[in-house]
Design a protein around this motif. Structure first.
Motif, PDB file in Angstrom:
ATOM      1  N   VAL A  26       0.868  -1.177   0.000  1.00  0.00           N
ATOM      2  CA  VAL A  26       0.000   0.000   0.000  1.00  0.00           C
ATOM      3  C   VAL A  26       0.904   1.226   0.000  1.00  0.00           C
ATOM      4  N   VAL A  27       0.729   2.063  -1.009  1.00  0.00           N
ATOM      5  CA  VAL A  27       1.689   3.134  -1.270  1.00  0.00           C
ATOM      6  C   VAL A  27       0.978   4.480  -1.327  1.00  0.00           C
ATOM      7  N   LEU A  28       1.522   5.449  -0.624  1.00  0.00           N
ATOM      8  CA  LEU A  28       0.962   6.793  -0.603  1.00  0.00           C
ATOM      9  C   LEU A  28       1.557   7.636  -1.724  1.00  0.00           C
ATOM     10  N   ALA A  29       0.702   8.307  -2.490  1.00  0.00           N
ATOM     11  CA  ALA A  29       1.137   9.315  -3.463  1.00  0.00           C
ATOM     12  C   ALA A  29       1.031  10.674  -2.778  1.00  0.00           C
ATOM     13  N   ASP A  30       2.108  11.452  -2.802  1.00  0.00           N
ATOM     14  CA  ASP A  30       2.106  12.700  -2.036  1.00  0.00           C
ATOM     15  C   ASP A  30       2.537  13.889  -2.878  1.00  0.00           C
ATOM     16  N   PRO A  31       1.789  15.015  -2.784  1.00  0.00           N
ATOM     17  CA  PRO A  31       2.092  16.195  -3.588  1.00  0.00           C
ATOM     18  C   PRO A  31       3.158  17.078  -2.936  1.00  0.00           C
ATOM     19  N   PRO A  32       3.625  18.090  -3.645  1.00  0.00           N
ATOM     20  CA  PRO A  32       4.621  19.012  -3.078  1.00  0.00           C
ATOM     21  C   PRO A  32       4.104  19.704  -1.827  1.00  0.00           C
ATOM     22  N   GLY A  33       4.991  19.904  -0.865  1.00  0.00           N
ATOM     23  CA  GLY A  33       4.642  20.633   0.347  1.00  0.00           C
ATOM     24  C   GLY A  33       3.989  19.823   1.434  1.00  0.00           C
ATOM     25  N   SER A  34       3.521  18.619   1.123  1.00  0.00           N
ATOM     26  CA  SER A  34       2.905  17.763   2.131  1.00  0.00           C
ATOM     27  C   SER A  34       3.985  17.101   2.978  1.00  0.00           C
ATOM     28  N   SER A  35       3.638  16.827   4.233  1.00  0.00           N
ATOM     29  CA  SER A  35       4.582  16.195   5.167  1.00  0.00           C
ATOM     30  C   SER A  35       4.544  14.676   5.142  1.00  0.00           C
ATOM     31  N   LEU A  36       3.587  14.103   4.419  1.00  0.00           N
ATOM     32  CA  LEU A  36       3.336  12.676   4.572  1.00  0.00           C
ATOM     33  C   LEU A  36       4.393  11.794   3.921  1.00  0.00           C
ATOM     34  N   TYR A  37       4.991  12.245   2.824  1.00  0.00           N
ATOM     35  CA  TYR A  37       6.029  11.448   2.173  1.00  0.00           C
ATOM     36  C   TYR A  37       7.145  11.126   3.162  1.00  0.00           C
ATOM     37  N   HIS A  38       7.624  12.136   3.864  1.00  0.00           N
ATOM     38  CA  HIS A  38       8.719  11.908   4.817  1.00  0.00           C
ATOM     39  C   HIS A  38       8.245  11.126   6.035  1.00  0.00           C
ATOM     40  N   TRP A  39       6.977  11.280   6.387  1.00  0.00           N
ATOM     41  CA  TRP A  39       6.451  10.489   7.508  1.00  0.00           C
ATOM     42  C   TRP A  39       6.484   9.006   7.172  1.00  0.00           C
ATOM     43  N   VAL A  40       6.062   8.648   5.974  1.00  0.00           N
ATOM     44  CA  VAL A  40       6.063   7.240   5.572  1.00  0.00           C
ATOM     45  C   VAL A  40       7.492   6.730   5.391  1.00  0.00           C
ATOM     46  N   LYS A  41       8.338   7.515   4.743  1.00  0.00           N
ATOM     47  CA  LYS A  41       9.689   7.065   4.411  1.00  0.00           C
ATOM     48  C   LYS A  41      10.630   7.069   5.616  1.00  0.00           C
ATOM     49  N   HIS A  42      10.489   8.079   6.488  1.00  0.00           N
ATOM     50  CA  HIS A  42      11.479   8.286   7.540  1.00  0.00           C
ATOM     51  C   HIS A  42      10.906   8.403   8.943  1.00  0.00           C
ATOM     52  N   GLY A  43       9.566   8.341   9.058  1.00  0.00           N
ATOM     53  CA  GLY A  43       8.955   8.429  10.368  1.00  0.00           C
ATOM     54  C   GLY A  43       8.890   9.824  10.948  1.00  0.00           C
TER      55      GLY A  43
END
Length: 206
Positions: free
Chosen positions: A55-72
């Motif tokens: 299950v993979v999150l697609a994240d737009p510019p400026g959102s914090s969620l990409y780094h939350w999923v990748k790095h906590g």
């Protein structure tokens, strides 16, 4: 106000549709998140039926969620947008309804394996490609979902089945995402089909 029953509703609805997309089952489900109810509900349902599904999150510019999923860490590169860009979405993207700077109660329940960052320009390329090649008039969130799906497909074994959601119509975006004046005003390109097609081929090829 967060609607905590939203995740359960999506688990019963969209997940069943995703699971039925292929007779061999789904190998990965990719989509963006607003409050997170859809991806949370679908992730739980799919993983119950097929524990190995990604299950993979697609994240737009400026959102914090990409780094939350990748790095906590809930953090967005570059921080929030400058005041001079207030005509954009608050998370510094032209996409509407997706991207967060916090973890909602719904999203905290999502079982996410990975995340893919998608730029505004990539979404524009994809939307124009889908319109001209497939006859699909999609909005910004749908375009980002498809871009992320193609990118993540490069990480999957050959023959894998990936599923996403076309969650918004271009009819709701005619004054922004589908406005040439607006797009070029954001320092983005309004592509000819040939350029859009070449860029989309690059998403899949890497």
């Amino acid at each position: 106000v967060e609607i905590l029953h939203q995740a359960a509703a999506h688990a019963a609805g969209r997940a069943a549709g995703a699971a039925g997309a292929s007779s061999d089952g789904v190998d990965a489900f990719v989509m963006s998140a607003g409050t997170g109810g859809t991806i949370a509900g679908v992730s739980r349902c799919l993983k119950r039926a097929r524990p190995g599904v990604k299950v993979v999150l697609a994240d737009p510019p400026g959102s914090s969620l990409y780094h939350w999923v990748k790095h906590g860490v809930c953090w967005a590169a570059g921080g929030k947008q400058a005041e001079r860009k207030v005509k954009k979405h608050r998370y510094d993207t032209i996409a509407e309804g997706i991207g967060l700077d916090r973890i909602t109660a719904n999203l905290a329940e999502a079982q996410l394996d990975d995340a893919v960052a998608v730029t505004d320009q990539e979404a524009v390329f994809m939307a124009h490609y889908l319109m001209q090649r497939e006859g699909l008039f999609v909005g910004s969130s749908s375009a980002m979902n498809v871009v992320a799906t193609l990118k993540y497909a490069r990480e999957m074994p050959p023959g894998s089945t990936l599923v996403t959601v076309l969650c918004d119509s271009g009819q709701r975006h005619v004054t922004r995402f589908w406005s040439r004046e607006f797009i070029e005003g954001q320092d983005l390109r309004w592509p000819a089909f040939e350029e859009a097609e070449a860029q989309v081929a690059g998403f899949a090829a890497g």
